[in-house]
Design an enzyme around this catalytic site. Structure first.
Site, mmCIF file in Angstrom:
data_model
loop_
_atom_site.group_PDB
_atom_site.id
_atom_site.type_symbol
_atom_site.label_atom_id
_atom_site.label_comp_id
_atom_site.label_asym_id
_atom_site.label_seq_id
_atom_site.Cartn_x
_atom_site.Cartn_y
_atom_site.Cartn_z
ATOM 1 N N GLY A 1 0.848 -1.216 0.193
ATOM 2 C CA GLY A 1 -0.170 0.046 -0.026
ATOM 3 C C GLY A 1 0.804 1.244 -0.179
ATOM 4 O O GLY A 1 0.384 2.283 0.278
ATOM 5 N N ASP B 1 -1.907 9.435 -4.899
ATOM 6 C CA ASP B 1 -0.698 8.455 -4.935
ATOM 7 C C ASP B 1 0.528 9.353 -5.777
ATOM 8 O O ASP B 1 1.490 9.559 -5.259
ATOM 9 C CB ASP B 1 -0.958 7.216 -5.357
ATOM 10 C CG ASP B 1 -1.746 6.423 -4.480
ATOM 11 O OD1 ASP B 1 -2.002 6.959 -3.447
ATOM 12 O OD2 ASP B 1 -2.217 5.293 -5.084
#
Length: 390
Positions: free
Chosen positions: A129, A177
């Site tokens: 993650g 991200d």
């Protein structure tokens, strides 16, 4: 808990580049993974997130070719890909697609690129993650921007990297991200407004403190189906509120009072889901005020509150994540903890005093193995700068 340092990773990548391509005229780029301190499942509700770039990264060496061939080597996988810049199609190998998707986006924008030689490697743990895919996309965009003099700004590179993952790879990720990887700054977290893409840095002083990620090593199959259901439930809540507040466009515009005045007893589940999102945005905004004051203890309490909301109201946790968070609640060396990411597995993120890390791991490792029959993986990180030339 040992970690490869960026210089040794860089030297391995550049050494491999020299061996494979026998040329010295290349540039080297570092692009980091990321963590998200607080603000989960808020991005697709036009809310706030609080990510930071970390000291685990993709390193990439790349040079121009005289022809239109694409030659790409993955150092870690020991695999290579060859293709042509005029014929960018899915590779069938998966990992090259993150790079090819960026090249396709540049072509769609009308940017002139040519053939390249590329070697990349990384020390971002896969599947934990920390967004190794976004780091690879941002490294590619940044490297090609430098190599071909495209003069793209960082936000443009973030957007095209996200589009590469959405459209070429086929993963419908948000923008956080790539944004964190490209815009990260050492000892700073980024408060990103997912509605306007405006952002602000807040100090995150790491003296004597480390980010410790405890990897459950589970990934429940529920994650994709339940993710879509949560999105639908949030959209249902928005429509419910729009009956009396027609200008509302997302949960970002909704207060707890607005939610309750439009709810019936039959809407109890929708209210729980939506109230989590509303409260999480409030927690994040209050948390950045904590950071401004240097009050990490208060920030840590909000992290525990975030986990409780994710577990009980949004219901995207799992026994393994809850176990790890519950085990550190009373640890004096742990400032805050919560699950990180979409849920149903993955890591917990913990703010831990540096001198307490070894003892914590020694206690939790055997306990986790005993209770969950899985070996606990531990990653220690610090907040670092975003994508840059080495």
């Amino acid at each position: 808990m040992t970690r490869e340092t960026i210089p040794s990773l860089t030297s391995r990548v550049t050494e491999k580049f020299g061996q494979v391509f026998a040329t010295s005229g290349f540039l080297t780029v570092r692009s980091p993974g990321r963590v998200n301190l607080i603000g989960e499942h808020t991005d697709y509700n036009n809310g706030f997130v609080l990510p930071a770039a970390i000291d685990k990264a993709i390193c990439m060496a790349v040079s121009r070719r005289d022809d239109d061939e694409l030659r790409i080597v993955s150092l870690d996988l020991g695999q290579s890909y060859s293709g042509f810049v005029g014929r960018v199609v899915p590779s069938g190998m998966h990992w090259p697609d993150y790079i090819l998707g960026v090249i396709e986006q540049l072509q769609t924008m009308g940017c002139e690129t040519g053939g390249i030689n590329m070697v990349f490697g990384g020390d971002i743990p896969l599947g934990a993650g920390m967004s190794s895919s976004a780091a690879l996309e941002c490294a590619t965009a940044f490297a090609l921007n430098e190599l071909f003099g495209l003069q793209l700004d960082r936000l443009t590179m973030v957007k095209l990297s996200q589009a590469a993952e959405n459209e070429f790879v086929g993963m419908k990720c948000g923008i956080m991200d790539q944004f964190a990887s490209m815009f990260g700054q050492k000892d700073q977290v980024i408060r990103l407004d997912c509605q306007s893409l405006t952002y602000q840095y807040f100090p995150f002083r790491m003296e004597g403190i480390r980010i410790v990620l405890l990897d459950t090593r589970v990934k429940h199959s529920l994650v994709s189906s339940q993710y879509n259901i949560r999105r639908q439930q949030c959209e249902t809540g928005v429509r419910m509120v729009q009956r009396s507040h027609p200008n509302v466009r997302s949960l970002r515009d909704v207060t707890s009072d607005m939610l309750m005045e439009n709810a019936t007893p039959a809407d109890e589940l929708i209210v729980r889901r939506c109230s989590y999102v509303i409260e999480e945005n409030q927690r994040l905004l209050a948390g950045t005020e904590d950071l401004q004051r240097g009050d990490l203890a208060s920030f840590g309490r909000r992290m525990f509150g975030s986990h409780d909301g994710l577990s009980r109201k949004y219901e995207v946790s799992c026994p393994e994540l809850d176990f790890l968070v519950d085990q550190v609640r009373e640890e004096p060396g742990v400032i805050g903890a919560r699950m990180m990411g979409g849920g149903f597995g993955g890591c917990t993120i913990n703010l831990v005093k540096e001198d307490a890390i070894d003892g914590l791991v020694q206690r939790l490792g055997p306990l986790y193995l005993q209770k969950m029959n899985k070996e606990l993986r531990v990653y220690v990180a610090q907040i670092e700068n975003g994508t840059s030339l080495v």
